[in-house]
Write a protein that holds these residues in place. Structure first.
Motif, PDB file in Angstrom:
ATOM      1  N   ARG A  58       0.840  -1.203   0.000  1.00 45.91           N
ATOM      2  CA  ARG A  58       0.000   0.000   0.000  1.00 45.91           C
ATOM      3  C   ARG A  58       0.878   1.258   0.000  1.00 45.91           C
ATOM      4  O   ARG A  58       0.608   2.216  -0.706  1.00 45.91           O
ATOM      5  N   SER A  59       1.955   1.249   0.779  1.00 41.31           N
ATOM      6  CA  SER A  59       2.871   2.388   0.822  1.00 41.31           C
ATOM      7  C   SER A  59       3.605   2.559  -0.507  1.00 41.31           C
ATOM      8  O   SER A  59       3.781   3.681  -0.982  1.00 41.31           O
ATOM      9  N   LEU A  60       4.018   1.453  -1.105  1.00 41.41           N
ATOM     10  CA  LEU A  60       4.706   1.517  -2.388  1.00 41.41           C
ATOM     11  C   LEU A  60       3.808   2.105  -3.472  1.00 41.41           C
ATOM     12  O   LEU A  60       4.221   2.981  -4.232  1.00 41.41           O
ATOM     13  N   VAL A  61       2.567   1.663  -3.515  1.00 39.85           N
ATOM     14  CA  VAL A  61       1.622   2.182  -4.507  1.00 39.85           C
ATOM     15  C   VAL A  61       1.349   3.659  -4.254  1.00 39.85           C
ATOM     16  O   VAL A  61       1.280   4.462  -5.189  1.00 39.85           O
ATOM     17  N   SER A  62       1.236   4.041  -3.009  1.00 34.16           N
ATOM     18  CA  SER A  62       0.996   5.441  -2.658  1.00 34.16           C
ATOM     19  C   SER A  62       2.152   6.333  -3.120  1.00 34.16           C
ATOM     20  O   SER A  62       1.937   7.403  -3.704  1.00 34.16           O
ATOM     21  N   ILE A  63       3.380   5.902  -2.873  1.00 33.69           N
ATOM     22  CA  ILE A  63       4.545   6.680  -3.282  1.00 33.69           C
ATOM     23  C   ILE A  63       4.650   6.737  -4.804  1.00 33.69           C
ATOM     24  O   ILE A  63       4.961   7.785  -5.381  1.00 33.69           O
ATOM     25  N   ALA A  64       4.359   5.628  -5.474  1.00 35.07           N
ATOM     26  CA  ALA A  64       4.381   5.625  -6.940  1.00 35.07           C
ATOM     27  C   ALA A  64       3.330   6.586  -7.498  1.00 35.07           C
ATOM     28  O   ALA A  64       3.596   7.307  -8.471  1.00 35.07           O
ATOM     29  N   ASN A  65       2.160   6.622  -6.887  1.00 28.82           N
ATOM     30  CA  ASN A  65       1.121   7.563  -7.322  1.00 28.82           C
ATOM     31  C   ASN A  65       1.543   9.009  -7.082  1.00 28.82           C
ATOM     32  O   ASN A  65       1.265   9.892  -7.909  1.00 28.82           O
ATOM     33  N   GLU A  66       2.217   9.277  -5.962  1.00 27.34           N
ATOM     34  CA  GLU A  66       2.726  10.623  -5.693  1.00 27.34           C
ATOM     35  C   GLU A  66       3.725  11.045  -6.769  1.00 27.34           C
ATOM     36  O   GLU A  66       3.708  12.197  -7.219  1.00 27.34           O
ATOM     37  N   LEU A  67       4.594  10.125  -7.156  1.00 31.59           N
ATOM     38  CA  LEU A  67       5.564  10.434  -8.192  1.00 31.59           C
ATOM     39  C   LEU A  67       4.882  10.746  -9.518  1.00 31.59           C
ATOM     40  O   LEU A  67       5.264  11.690 -10.222  1.00 31.59           O
ATOM     41  N   ARG A  68       3.860   9.970  -9.856  1.00 30.24           N
ATOM     42  CA  ARG A  68       3.146  10.199 -11.120  1.00 30.24           C
ATOM     43  C   ARG A  68       2.438  11.550 -11.124  1.00 30.24           C
ATOM     44  O   ARG A  68       2.494  12.282 -12.093  1.00 30.24           O
ATOM     45  N   THR A  69       1.791  11.900 -10.012  1.00 24.33           N
ATOM     46  CA  THR A  69       1.092  13.188  -9.967  1.00 24.33           C
ATOM     47  C   THR A  69       2.072  14.350  -9.894  1.00 24.33           C
ATOM     48  O   THR A  69       1.755  15.459 -10.331  1.00 24.33           O
ATOM     49  N   ALA A  70       3.289  14.120  -9.395  1.00 22.89           N
ATOM     50  CA  ALA A  70       4.287  15.186  -9.315  1.00 22.89           C
ATOM     51  C   ALA A  70       5.008  15.399 -10.644  1.00 22.89           C
ATOM     52  O   ALA A  70       5.781  16.336 -10.770  1.00 22.89           O
ATOM     53  N   GLY A  71       4.775  14.505 -11.634  1.00 28.33           N
ATOM     54  CA  GLY A  71       5.359  14.729 -12.957  1.00 28.33           C
ATOM     55  C   GLY A  71       6.248  13.630 -13.497  1.00 28.33           C
ATOM     56  O   GLY A  71       6.871  13.812 -14.536  1.00 28.33           O
ATOM     57  N   ALA A  72       6.310  12.494 -12.846  1.00 26.13           N
ATOM     58  CA  ALA A  72       7.125  11.390 -13.357  1.00 26.13           C
ATOM     59  C   ALA A  72       6.409  10.723 -14.520  1.00 26.13           C
ATOM     60  O   ALA A  72       5.197  10.505 -14.480  1.00 26.13           O
ATOM     61  N   GLY A  73       7.166  10.403 -15.571  1.00 24.63           N
ATOM     62  CA  GLY A  73       6.577   9.732 -16.727  1.00 24.63           C
ATOM     63  C   GLY A  73       6.246   8.274 -16.421  1.00 24.63           C
ATOM     64  O   GLY A  73       5.087   7.881 -16.438  1.00 24.63           O
ATOM     65  N   ARG A  74       7.272   7.495 -16.134  1.00 27.08           N
ATOM     66  CA  ARG A  74       7.102   6.089 -15.753  1.00 27.08           C
ATOM     67  C   ARG A  74       7.830   5.872 -14.445  1.00 27.08           C
ATOM     68  O   ARG A  74       8.905   6.425 -14.224  1.00 27.08           O
TER      69      ARG A  74
END
Length: 125
Positions: free
Chosen positions: A99-115
């Motif tokens: 759950r924490s990993l998915v949350s951090i990955a989602n934060e990265l995507r919304t902050a501007g990460a492509g993949r």
């Protein structure tokens, strides 16, 4: 009456072996041999470490980049150039909850990460 000796079916056997050889040459991939001058490295004593541009996520959720604590995913992305944001690498601890990993990955995507690429250990057979 003398019976003529029976013929051995060697021609048929040779044809089958030849066809099998052709099949495996076509079905398999043939790789070019390495140059004779090339000596491969030995990986016995190599210590595994994360890629230098990857953010490490500890089991307790602490984010680190190059050994220093990062407050959040947006701060991590601020250290990367626009080109480096196309593919962002993270190295999660094995004990980090999914759950924490998915949350951090989602934060990265919304902050501007492509993949977002998750770096993991490759299991040996």
């Amino acid at each position: 009456m003398v019976k003529p000796p029976s013929k051995e079916p060697t021609i048929a056997l040779i044809n089958i072996v030849f066809l099998m050889l052709i099949f495996f040459m076509i079905a398999g991939t043939l790789a070019l041999p390495l140059d004779g001058d090339v000596e491969l490295i030995e990986a016995e004593d190599i210590i595994g470490r994360e890629p230098p541009d990857a953010m490490v996520i500890h089991a307790d959720g602490v984010l680190r980049l190059r050994g220093e604590i990062v407050a959040n995913a947006a701060d991590y992305l601020a250290t990367l150039s626009v080109a480096e944001r196309a593919i962002v690498r993270i190295v999660p601890d094995r004990k980090l909850p999914a759950r924490s990993l998915v949350s951090i990955a989602n934060e990265l995507r919304t902050a501007g990460a492509g993949r977002v690429m998750v770096v993991s250990e490759r299991a040996l057979p």
